[in-house]
Every structure is written in C-alpha cells, then in structure tokens.
Scaffold this active site. Structure first.
Site, PDB file in Angstrom:
ATOM      1  N   CYS A 112       0.810  -1.229   0.000  1.00 44.20           N
ATOM      2  CA  CYS A 112       0.000   0.000   0.000  1.00 44.20           C
ATOM      3  C   CYS A 112       0.841   1.277   0.000  1.00 44.20           C
ATOM      4  O   CYS A 112       0.321   2.365  -0.265  1.00 44.20           O
ATOM      5  CB  CYS A 112      -0.958   0.012   1.187  1.00 44.20           C
ATOM      6  N   HIS A 254      -3.147   7.129   3.041  1.00 44.24           N
ATOM      7  CA  HIS A 254      -3.585   5.876   2.421  1.00 44.24           C
ATOM      8  C   HIS A 254      -4.978   5.529   2.941  1.00 44.24           C
ATOM      9  O   HIS A 254      -5.212   5.504   4.154  1.00 44.24           O
ATOM     10  CB  HIS A 254      -2.591   4.764   2.740  1.00 44.24           C
ATOM     11  N   ASN A 284     -10.468   0.171   0.042  1.00 44.16           N
ATOM     12  CA  ASN A 284      -9.004   0.262   0.147  1.00 44.16           C
ATOM     13  C   ASN A 284      -8.413  -0.267  -1.159  1.00 44.16           C
ATOM     14  O   ASN A 284      -8.490  -1.459  -1.433  1.00 44.16           O
ATOM     15  CB  ASN A 284      -8.542  -0.573   1.354  1.00 44.16           C
TER      16      ASN A 284
HETATM   17  O1  UT7 Z   1      -3.957  -1.300   3.424  1.00 45.68           O
HETATM   18  C1  UT7 Z   1      -2.912  -1.878   4.166  1.00 45.68           C
HETATM   19  C2  UT7 Z   1      -3.077  -1.593   5.579  1.00 45.68           C
HETATM   20  N1  UT7 Z   1      -4.327  -2.097   6.037  1.00 45.68           N
HETATM   21  C3  UT7 Z   1      -4.899  -1.572   7.084  1.00 45.68           C
HETATM   22  O2  UT7 Z   1      -4.397  -0.615   7.602  1.00 45.68           O
HETATM   23  C4  UT7 Z   1      -6.122  -2.223   7.632  1.00 45.68           C
HETATM   24  C5  UT7 Z   1      -6.059  -2.183   9.139  1.00 45.68           C
HETATM   25  N2  UT7 Z   1      -7.068  -2.875   9.836  1.00 45.68           N
HETATM   26  C6  UT7 Z   1      -8.380  -2.561   9.799  1.00 45.68           C
HETATM   27  O3  UT7 Z   1      -8.795  -1.722   9.050  1.00 45.68           O
HETATM   28  C7  UT7 Z   1      -9.295  -3.251  10.775  1.00 45.68           C
HETATM   29  O4  UT7 Z   1      -8.527  -3.971  11.702  1.00 45.68           O
HETATM   30  C8  UT7 Z   1     -10.293  -4.199  10.090  1.00 45.68           C
HETATM   31  C9  UT7 Z   1     -11.339  -3.392   9.327  1.00 45.68           C
HETATM   32  C10 UT7 Z   1      -9.566  -5.144   9.167  1.00 45.68           C
HETATM   33  C11 UT7 Z   1     -11.025  -5.008  11.140  1.00 45.68           C
HETATM   34  O5  UT7 Z   1     -11.680  -4.135  12.054  1.00 45.68           O
HETATM   35  P1  UT7 Z   1     -11.470  -4.332  13.621  1.00 45.68           P
HETATM   36  O6  UT7 Z   1     -12.340  -3.366  14.285  1.00 45.68           O
HETATM   37  O7  UT7 Z   1     -10.006  -4.276  13.891  1.00 45.68           O
HETATM   38  O8  UT7 Z   1     -12.038  -5.772  13.846  1.00 45.68           O
HETATM   39  P2  UT7 Z   1     -11.294  -7.063  14.433  1.00 45.68           P
HETATM   40  O9  UT7 Z   1     -10.394  -7.670  13.420  1.00 45.68           O
HETATM   41  O10 UT7 Z   1     -10.719  -6.730  15.759  1.00 45.68           O
HETATM   42  O11 UT7 Z   1     -12.515  -8.020  14.631  1.00 45.68           O
HETATM   43  C12 UT7 Z   1     -13.577  -7.681  15.514  1.00 45.68           C
HETATM   44  C13 UT7 Z   1     -14.692  -8.678  15.362  1.00 45.68           C
HETATM   45  C14 UT7 Z   1     -14.199 -10.115  15.385  1.00 45.68           C
HETATM   46  O12 UT7 Z   1     -15.151 -10.878  16.086  1.00 45.68           O
HETATM   47  P3  UT7 Z   1     -14.918 -11.269  17.641  1.00 45.68           P
HETATM   48  O13 UT7 Z   1     -13.603 -11.998  17.688  1.00 45.68           O
HETATM   49  O14 UT7 Z   1     -14.871  -9.959  18.369  1.00 45.68           O
HETATM   50  O15 UT7 Z   1     -16.119 -12.091  17.944  1.00 45.68           O
HETATM   51  C15 UT7 Z   1     -14.207 -10.523  13.928  1.00 45.68           C
HETATM   52  O16 UT7 Z   1     -14.407 -11.899  13.747  1.00 45.68           O
HETATM   53  O17 UT7 Z   1     -15.316  -8.492  14.083  1.00 45.68           O
HETATM   54  C16 UT7 Z   1     -15.374  -9.746  13.392  1.00 45.68           C
HETATM   55  N3  UT7 Z   1     -15.314  -9.487  11.968  1.00 45.68           N
HETATM   56  C17 UT7 Z   1     -16.416  -9.283  11.240  1.00 45.68           C
HETATM   57  N4  UT7 Z   1     -17.726  -9.256  11.569  1.00 45.68           N
HETATM   58  C18 UT7 Z   1     -18.597  -8.990  10.581  1.00 45.68           C
HETATM   59  C19 UT7 Z   1     -14.226  -9.388  11.169  1.00 45.68           C
HETATM   60  N5  UT7 Z   1     -14.609  -9.113   9.915  1.00 45.68           N
HETATM   61  C20 UT7 Z   1     -15.956  -9.032   9.918  1.00 45.68           C
HETATM   62  C21 UT7 Z   1     -16.935  -8.762   8.945  1.00 45.68           C
HETATM   63  N6  UT7 Z   1     -18.243  -8.744   9.319  1.00 45.68           N
HETATM   64  N7  UT7 Z   1     -16.624  -8.493   7.669  1.00 45.68           N
END
Ligand code: UT7
Length: 333
Positions: A112, A254, A284
C-alpha cells in the site's frame, strides 16, 4: 537545483460497483459492520480477465493527457501488489501499450506504500538527471487475490488505478515534490502477506493450498502500526521540510480505513475537515488509493492550487512513506 514537479493526474476505476449489501449476502457480515468499522459503502471490482496492466494503461493514458503534449516521459514506474504475471514486470507492457517507446520501465513492490515509494524513485531519477519526465502508475486488482472465505479482507479491498506525470523543474515551482520520508520494518512481514507464489514456498516442491495463494492480513495489529507509522513518518517529514502540522491544508493518507485516517489526523493535531477521503466509494485500493483520493478531491474542489498537501502511506512489508508538495494548477483526466 532540479526538482520533480507534478504535471498530470489520471485515474481509472473498473465499472462494476460492489455494494456492501452484495457482500453481506456472500459473507457473514452486514452493511452496518462494514460501514462502522471501515467507512466503506462500496468498492469496484474488475471483471474476470481485466488485469492490473489494463487498469494501469487507462490511468496512465489519462495522466499523460492531463500533463499535455509538452512533457517528455522517459521512465515508467508501476507500483503494484498484483502484477499481471510473476515474470516479467507489468510496467514494460504498459509502456508499450501507451506508445511510450523503449523507455525505462519497471515494477515496484511496496504494497500500500507503493505509490509514495514509486514517486520517490521517479523523483530521484529526475533530480539526478537520469530522467526528463516520468509516469508513475499505481494499479491494483486485489479482487484477484482475496480469499473468498475471509470476510475481513474481502469487504475492505477494491480495484483501481491512479497515475501521475512528473516533469523536470525547480524546487521553487508550485507542484515540486518538496521532500520524502520512507521506511520499513521487515520484522513484521507476516502481518500482511501472501504465503505462496514466491521462492520461499516452492510450488514445484509442495503445491500451495488455495489459502496460501491468497492475501492475508492481521487487521487489528496492522491498524495500530498504520496509525503510528504514518503519524511518525509525517511528523518527521514536516520537521525535515520546516512545515508546521497546522500549515498543512490537506492530509491525503492511504485510504485503509476511515477510523485509521481520523486517528492519524488526531495524532497530527489536524481537524478532520483537512482529511481527504474517498474510501466510502472505492474501498481500500492499496497503492492506488492516494492518487485516486487526490483526483477525487480535486474534482470536488477539496484540494485547490496553492494548498499545502501531505501524502502519507502505510502497507505490508511493513513499509511506509510520506511526501509533501504545494498543489499545482492541473486538471485531472
Ligand atoms: O492497506 C494496508 C493496511 N491495512 C490496514 O491498515 C487495515 C487495518 N485494519 C483494519 O482496518 C481493521 O482492523 C479491520 C477493518 C480489518 C477489522 O476491524 P477491527 O475493528 O479491527 O475488527 P477485528 O479484526 O478486531 O474483529 C472484531 C470482530 C471479530 O469478532 P470477535 O472476535 O470480536 O467475535 C471478527 O471476527 O469483528 C469480526 N469481523 C467481522 N464481523 C462482521 C471481522 N470481519 C468481519 C466482517 N463482518 N466483515
């Protein structure tokens, strides 16, 4: 002294819009989850058979049109995570298809952060006198590497391409790239990666499982690094060029996640009105996200000639990079 000056900007998005609602049906997710966690409402995905090179040719053509006929381009740098083939690079084919002749053309892999890295390479060639003008393209088709079983990555990434033309000029000119900060930390390479397809995991020895051929990301950890690295890179660069954070009119980070962009603005002490975003409409798009956000902002008059602009990116590697410039009077195509 010689400097690289921004002379043209062009973008291309594949026509197919993929709304959150469509993904909610395919993955166990919802429009509400995607919007509240990422800010994304829709993204574009290329149709089967449309490649990164195809999008790059469209964006490159438009950037050249935006720059006009007086700019000579003798170098093409293509930033991508999703080249048309593992070998050869995609850039020579894009240069040939654009009718640019037998110019220097190479791919750059910084995930990225690729656009900022590619700008730095092209600007360096111009400053060193090896190039009179360069086309810098960032083009991605993440839809081709997303794991259909992984709802976290599949809802975030979109396809698209953005390109700029750099010409030889002077540091005093509006549009001159006024300074760069680049960095990496390979000790966290596993946070964002595709396990198979390279020399580490040889297909001839053990054919990769489908999961190993897909893009993976440890989102929560990446989130923390993204905010911290873009903030420290930006702060370091502002110090280097003698700009205060308050003098930055537009922050074009980004487009990884709206929450990341707001946290970054907070770290830098900038109000969110100065933050350029288009993630809502394109998702993204990895390396392509900064030129796509810039073109979108110019079209909405959210970036105007004379504005002090800070571009900052973060991605797999880990890699990060920032660049500052005063926005020139140009019309994106
Ligand atoms: O471009 C290169 C760099 N990339 C980035 O900078 C991306 C950085 N990361 C992010 O943007 C975020 O971490 C994400 C959008 C990928 C994820 O958001 P988050 O708030 O960090 O969620 P998480 O990974 O901590 O997951 C929270 C919960 C989990 O469930 P539990 O364990 O709390 O029960 C996941 O399983 O959300 C769940 N989850 C979803 N639920 C519904 C993960 N993806 C989804 C989804 N729909 N699509």
């Amino acid at each position: 002294m010689t400097a690289a000056v921004l002379a043209g900007l062009g973008t291309h998005l594949p026509p197919r819009r993929v709304l959150n609602e469509e993904l909610a049906e395919r993955f166990n997710t919802s429009d509400e989850w995607i919007r509240s966690r990422t800010g994304i409402r829709q993204r574009r995905w290329a149709d089967l058979g449309v490649s990164t090179g195809d999008l790059a040719v469209e964006a490159g053509h438009r950037a050249l049109k935006s720059a006009g006929p007086d700019v000579t381009v003798d170098t093409l740098v293509l930033a991508t995570t999703t080249p048309d083939h593992p070998c050869p690079a995609t850039a020579p084919d894009v240069a040939a298809r654009l009718g640019l002749g037998e110019i220097a053309a190479y791919d750059l892999s910084a995930v990225c952060s690729g656009f900022v890295y590619a700008l730095a390479c092209a600007a360096g060639s111009i400053e060193a006198g090896r190039s009179r003008g360069a086309l810098v393209v960032a083009s991605e088709t993440y839809s081709t590497i997303l794991n259909p079983e992984d709802r976290t990555t599949s809802v975030i990434f979109g396809d698209g391409a953005g390109a700029v033309v750099l010409r030889r000029g002077t540091p005093e000119e509006v549009g001159a790239l006024a300074g760069f900060d680049l960095g990496s930390d390979g000790s966290h390479k596993d946070l964002i990666h595709i396990p198979a397809g390279g020399s580490r995991q040889r297909a001839s020895h053990a054919p990769p499982t489908p999961e190993d051929a897909y893009f993976t990301m440890r989102g929560r950890e990446v989130f923390q690094h993204a905010v911290h690295r873009m903030a420290s890179s930006s702060t370091g660069l502002l110090e280097q060029v003698g700009w205060t954070a308050d003098s930055v009119d537009r922050l074009v980070g980004h487009q990884a996640n709206l929450r990341i962009l707001h946290a970054l603005a907070d770290e830098l002490g900038l109000d969110t009105e100065r933050v350029v975003t288009n993630i809502e409409r394109v998702g993204n798009t990895s390396a392509a996200s900064i030129p796509l956000a810039l073109a979108d902002a110019v079209a909405r008059n959210a970036v105007a000639p004379g504005d002090r602009v800070l571009l900052t990116a973060f991605g797999g590697g880990l890699t990060w990079g920032s660049v500052v410039l005063t926005w020139p009077d140009l019309t994106p195509a």
